[in-house]
Write a protein that holds these residues in place. Structure first.
Motif, PDB file in Angstrom:
ATOM      1  N   HIS A 195      -9.960  -4.293   5.793  1.00 25.74           N
ATOM      2  CA  HIS A 195     -10.730  -3.804   4.654  1.00 25.74           C
ATOM      3  C   HIS A 195     -11.641  -4.893   4.090  1.00 25.74           C
ATOM      4  O   HIS A 195     -12.709  -4.580   3.556  1.00 25.74           O
ATOM      5  CB  HIS A 195      -9.783  -3.283   3.572  1.00 25.74           C
ATOM      6  CG  HIS A 195      -9.362  -1.867   3.803  1.00 25.74           C
ATOM      7  ND1 HIS A 195      -9.821  -0.822   3.055  1.00 25.74           N
ATOM      8  CD2 HIS A 195      -8.552  -1.315   4.738  1.00 25.74           C
ATOM      9  CE1 HIS A 195      -9.311   0.322   3.490  1.00 25.74           C
ATOM     10  NE2 HIS A 195      -8.525   0.037   4.511  1.00 25.74           N
ATOM     11  N   SER A 206      -8.160   3.523   7.462  1.00 27.17           N
ATOM     12  CA  SER A 206      -9.249   4.085   6.667  1.00 27.17           C
ATOM     13  C   SER A 206      -8.895   3.894   5.203  1.00 27.17           C
ATOM     14  O   SER A 206      -8.032   3.082   4.868  1.00 27.17           O
ATOM     15  CB  SER A 206      -9.436   5.572   6.999  1.00 27.17           C
ATOM     16  OG  SER A 206      -8.289   6.313   6.600  1.00 27.17           O
ATOM     17  N   ASP A 207      -9.523   4.664   4.313  1.00 26.16           N
ATOM     18  CA  ASP A 207      -9.188   4.573   2.899  1.00 26.16           C
ATOM     19  C   ASP A 207      -7.892   5.303   2.570  1.00 26.16           C
ATOM     20  O   ASP A 207      -7.333   5.112   1.489  1.00 26.16           O
ATOM     21  CB  ASP A 207     -10.329   5.145   2.042  1.00 26.16           C
ATOM     22  CG  ASP A 207     -11.554   4.241   2.056  1.00 26.16           C
ATOM     23  OD1 ASP A 207     -11.377   3.029   2.284  1.00 26.16           O
ATOM     24  OD2 ASP A 207     -12.671   4.744   1.849  1.00 26.16           O
ATOM     25  N   GLU A 234     -17.629   3.984  12.044  1.00 21.58           N
ATOM     26  CA  GLU A 234     -18.397   4.373  10.870  1.00 21.58           C
ATOM     27  C   GLU A 234     -17.459   4.746   9.731  1.00 21.58           C
ATOM     28  O   GLU A 234     -16.308   5.105   9.942  1.00 21.58           O
ATOM     29  CB  GLU A 234     -19.292   5.571  11.208  1.00 21.58           C
ATOM     30  CG  GLU A 234     -20.389   5.255  12.223  1.00 21.58           C
ATOM     31  CD  GLU A 234     -21.226   6.482  12.526  1.00 21.58           C
ATOM     32  OE1 GLU A 234     -20.875   7.583  12.033  1.00 21.58           O
ATOM     33  OE2 GLU A 234     -22.232   6.350  13.251  1.00 21.58           O
ATOM     34  N   GLY A 235     -17.984   4.659   8.514  1.00 22.47           N
ATOM     35  CA  GLY A 235     -17.205   5.051   7.345  1.00 22.47           C
ATOM     36  C   GLY A 235     -16.133   4.065   6.954  1.00 22.47           C
ATOM     37  O   GLY A 235     -15.174   4.437   6.259  1.00 22.47           O
ATOM     38  N   GLY A 236     -16.264   2.812   7.375  1.00 19.84           N
ATOM     39  CA  GLY A 236     -15.281   1.797   7.007  1.00 19.84           C
ATOM     40  C   GLY A 236     -13.947   1.949   7.708  1.00 19.84           C
ATOM     41  O   GLY A 236     -12.957   1.332   7.296  1.00 19.84           O
ATOM     42  N   ARG A 237     -13.895   2.738   8.773  1.00 16.20           N
ATOM     43  CA  ARG A 237     -12.642   2.927   9.503  1.00 16.20           C
ATOM     44  C   ARG A 237     -12.524   1.889  10.627  1.00 16.20           C
ATOM     45  O   ARG A 237     -13.511   1.339  11.097  1.00 16.20           O
ATOM     46  CB  ARG A 237     -12.574   4.334  10.089  1.00 16.20           C
ATOM     47  CG  ARG A 237     -12.600   5.440   9.035  1.00 16.20           C
ATOM     48  CD  ARG A 237     -12.606   6.810   9.681  1.00 16.20           C
ATOM     49  NE  ARG A 237     -13.779   6.981  10.538  1.00 16.20           N
ATOM     50  CZ  ARG A 237     -13.972   8.032  11.342  1.00 16.20           C
ATOM     51  NH1 ARG A 237     -13.060   8.985  11.394  1.00 16.20           N
ATOM     52  NH2 ARG A 237     -15.063   8.124  12.075  1.00 16.20           N
ATOM     53  N   THR A 238     -11.291   1.644  11.053  1.00 18.49           N
ATOM     54  CA  THR A 238     -11.027   0.690  12.126  1.00 18.49           C
ATOM     55  C   THR A 238     -10.004   1.273  13.085  1.00 18.49           C
ATOM     56  O   THR A 238      -8.908   1.658  12.668  1.00 18.49           O
ATOM     57  CB  THR A 238     -10.501  -0.645  11.577  1.00 18.49           C
ATOM     58  OG1 THR A 238     -11.398  -1.157  10.587  1.00 18.49           O
ATOM     59  CG2 THR A 238     -10.372  -1.673  12.697  1.00 18.49           C
ATOM     60  N   ASN A 254     -14.622  -5.569   8.017  1.00 15.88           N
ATOM     61  CA  ASN A 254     -14.477  -4.523   9.032  1.00 15.88           C
ATOM     62  C   ASN A 254     -15.213  -4.953  10.297  1.00 15.88           C
ATOM     63  O   ASN A 254     -16.307  -4.479  10.610  1.00 15.88           O
ATOM     64  CB  ASN A 254     -15.040  -3.194   8.507  1.00 15.88           C
ATOM     65  CG  ASN A 254     -14.799  -2.057   9.478  1.00 15.88           C
ATOM     66  OD1 ASN A 254     -13.849  -2.087  10.255  1.00 15.88           O
ATOM     67  ND2 ASN A 254     -15.663  -1.063   9.449  1.00 15.88           N
ATOM     68  N   PRO A 296      -8.836  14.892   7.838  1.00 24.16           N
ATOM     69  CA  PRO A 296      -8.865  13.809   6.842  1.00 24.16           C
ATOM     70  C   PRO A 296      -7.527  13.092   6.799  1.00 24.16           C
ATOM     71  O   PRO A 296      -6.479  13.718   6.968  1.00 24.16           O
ATOM     72  CB  PRO A 296      -9.147  14.548   5.527  1.00 24.16           C
ATOM     73  CG  PRO A 296      -8.654  15.932   5.765  1.00 24.16           C
ATOM     74  CD  PRO A 296      -8.905  16.210   7.217  1.00 24.16           C
TER      75      PRO A 296
END
Length: 262
Positions: free
Chosen positions: A88, A49-50, A132-136, A91, A180
């Protein structure tokens, strides 16, 4: 079309895995199933994630306990991981090979020599499930020898099954999914603190150029990724070295490691 005994065994094993989706030993059961078809030496299931990666399960270290090198990875070395960088930049889901995501000079980097070669050793593949949310969601398999074309083909064949199981497992990972991720290391300030005192801080672009340098990207690759000229990349590199009071990429990596310890 008739089913072979191997086909029947695979479907039976997947059926048993479905029954274990809500159980603590799911990830180990999944890995043991894959080992019956493709040999590998290390593995980890994690979430990109970020923030810092979050680990669902991992293989134990040599002594049976946590792997100290992998702890270094989670503290900040993941920022140089070709698979993390690729997730990143695009995705997307599927099976990814090290040769597909590694930059041009990867094997010449300090990251490769001082971490990857010792921890993963030779080759790595990763099964990615975009969220979702740019997560992998990722399942990485490491090997002390290169994976053969036949093994890669087999992993590609069963990848949709494995990805489906991984996605379904998330319903039973609510504690980790709801928490988080730990914040990513603010290594610009730490990097500068580990070097000499400077009046001019690194710019965001210089920081990105430095990270791509450490990950193994050539000047041409950095220029393409950042949409700048190769000459501009060289100027940024000169400024990075000057501001940090260093003369080589190895010294930059040394400061990067100190930054993770701060």
């Amino acid at each position: 079309m008739s089913l072979t005994l191997q086909d029947i065994a695979w479907h039976q094993s997947v059926g048993r895995l479905i029954e274990q989706l809500d159980r603590p030993g799911f990830w180990i059961a999944l890995v043991r199933l894959l080992e019956q078809y493709v040999p590998f030496d290390s593995w980890v299931a994690l979430l990109f994630s970020d923030g810092r990666p979050q680990v669902f399960a991992e293989c134990p270290g040599v002594d049976g306990g946590p792997d100290p090198l992998f702890k270094d990875y989670l503290r900040g070395l993941y920022l140089l991981d070709p698979f993390y960088i690729a997730s990143h930049e695009r995705n997307s889901g599927g099976l990814f090979r090290l040769a597909e995501v590694a930059p041009e000079c990867f094997e010449q980097t300090d990251y490769y020599q001082r971490y990857f070669r010792l921890n993963v050793v030779a080759d790595e593949v990763q099964l990615n499930v975009p969220l979702e949310g740019g997560r992998t969601l990722c399942l990485s398999l490491g090997s002390r020898r290169p994976f053969t074309p036949e093994e890669i083909a087999l992993l590609g064949l069963i990848q949709p099954w494995v990805a489906g199981l991984m996605r379904q497992r998330l319903s039973f990972e609510q504690e980790l999914m709801a928490s988080p991720p730990p914040p990513a290391p603010a290594w610009r300030e730490q990097l500068e603190a580990a070097g000499q005192k400077v009046e001019n801080a690194l710019t965001a672009r210089e920081l990105e150029v430095g990270r791509l340098m450490l990950s193994g990207c050539s000047s041409k690759e950095i220029a393409r990724k950042l949409d700048i000229s190769a000459e501009t990349v060289k100027v940024h590199r000169k400024h990075i070295y000057s501001k940090l009071g260093i003369k080589s990429q190895s010294e930059l990596f040394g400061l990067f490691l100190k930054a993770q310890e701060a």
